[in-house]
Scaffold this motif. Sequence first.
Motif, short mmCIF file in Angstrom:
data_model
loop_
_atom_site.label_atom_id
_atom_site.label_comp_id
_atom_site.label_asym_id
_atom_site.label_seq_id
_atom_site.Cartn_x
_atom_site.Cartn_y
_atom_site.Cartn_z
N VAL A 76 -11.34 -27.82 14.34
CA VAL A 76 -10.09 -27.82 13.55
C VAL A 76 -9.45 -29.20 13.68
N HIS A 77 -9.11 -29.79 12.54
CA HIS A 77 -8.43 -31.09 12.53
C HIS A 77 -7.13 -30.93 11.75
N GLY A 113 -15.23 -12.83 13.00
CA GLY A 113 -14.14 -12.86 13.97
C GLY A 113 -13.62 -14.25 14.31
N TRP A 114 -14.15 -15.27 13.67
CA TRP A 114 -13.74 -16.63 14.03
C TRP A 114 -12.44 -17.07 13.36
N ILE A 115 -12.24 -16.60 12.13
CA ILE A 115 -10.99 -16.93 11.44
C ILE A 115 -10.40 -15.61 10.95
N ILE A 118 0.74 -15.41 5.08
CA ILE A 118 -0.25 -15.15 6.13
C ILE A 118 -0.38 -16.36 7.05
N GLY A 119 -0.78 -16.06 8.29
CA GLY A 119 -1.18 -17.08 9.25
C GLY A 119 -2.64 -16.87 9.57
N ALA A 120 -3.20 -17.70 10.46
CA ALA A 120 -4.61 -17.57 10.81
C ALA A 120 -4.82 -17.81 12.29
N HIS A 121 -5.57 -16.89 12.92
CA HIS A 121 -6.01 -17.07 14.30
C HIS A 121 -7.43 -17.61 14.23
N VAL A 122 -7.65 -18.78 14.82
CA VAL A 122 -8.94 -19.44 14.71
C VAL A 122 -9.57 -19.60 16.09
N ALA A 123 -10.82 -19.16 16.21
CA ALA A 123 -11.58 -19.40 17.45
C ALA A 123 -12.05 -20.85 17.39
N LEU A 132 -2.47 -20.73 13.37
CA LEU A 132 -1.81 -21.48 12.31
C LEU A 132 -0.70 -20.59 11.76
N SER A 133 0.54 -20.95 12.07
CA SER A 133 1.64 -20.00 11.82
C SER A 133 2.41 -20.30 10.55
N ALA A 134 1.88 -21.23 9.71
CA ALA A 134 2.51 -21.53 8.41
C ALA A 134 4.01 -21.76 8.60
N ASP A 135 4.84 -21.05 7.82
CA ASP A 135 6.29 -21.28 7.88
C ASP A 135 7.02 -20.09 8.53
#
Length: 272
Positions: free
Chosen positions: A4-5, A179-181, A194-199, A207-210
């Motif tokens: 992730v960058h 299960g990675w994203i 939406i947000g995203a939990h990333v392995a 990634l919690s957006a706003d």
Amino acid sequence: MIPVHLLDTGHCRSWEHHLLSGGRRRLIDVPCMVALMHHPLHGWGLFDAGYSPRILQATAAMPYRIYRWITPMSAPVESAAATQIARFGITPDDVRWIVISHFHADHVAGLRDFPRARFIATRQAYEDVCERPGVGGLLRAYLPALLPDDFASRTTLVDSFLASPLEPFGGTYDLFGDGWIRLVALPGHARGQIGAHVAAVGGPIFLSADACWVSRGYRELRDAHWLTRLIVDDVRQTRASLEKLRILSAANPALRVFPTHCPEVRDQWVRR
Ligand SMILES: [Zn+2]
């Protein structure tokens, strides 16, 4: 594991105390970050598309020019995600998927720069804005000119979150079934956000957006200024999402939480 960058695609000027109750009365440069990721099977992708010079074109005429007055912004071409990805040896055609957290202009301005990408958003978020040209959309920070003409045919609309739960959020949407994203409902700021939990390589990232503008928002459970709260979709849900974010973070000290607009996250994690 997913590399992730974080890329900073531009900024707007805002009063700190407008973004965070108890914040200082000073103007700050608020970043607008996106996450560039690489999935071993599905290739390069983004979480949000960020600013692009296209937002200046889209806000050249009334009524959309009002957007510029409310959020004075800097969106130079060298900061756009489509430009910055060259550092990773890829072109816009290599970006194959983009998760759209919500449809506020600062999160979708770069979408047209990626002609081969498929998009993923919630149906609720899309339906909230797609029938709102003009002032109705503008009140939701939505600029219809920013969506590609073939947006509907390139987009997967998420209806439900039935995959393995991420507490305290409950069920998730497993983007590629591995299960990675995992996408998580973060309602309140914008409908269907939406947000995203990333392995991620180096440890998990959320990634919690706003859900909040700055990290102190979830750490200290601080709302935005009442004036800023006027533009959110649902104040009660905003607070509930913020509380869940605080619980998630407290229960997972190794988790890195990245709000899109947090200057602290930019200073620590954006590499130039
Ligand atoms: Zn935003």
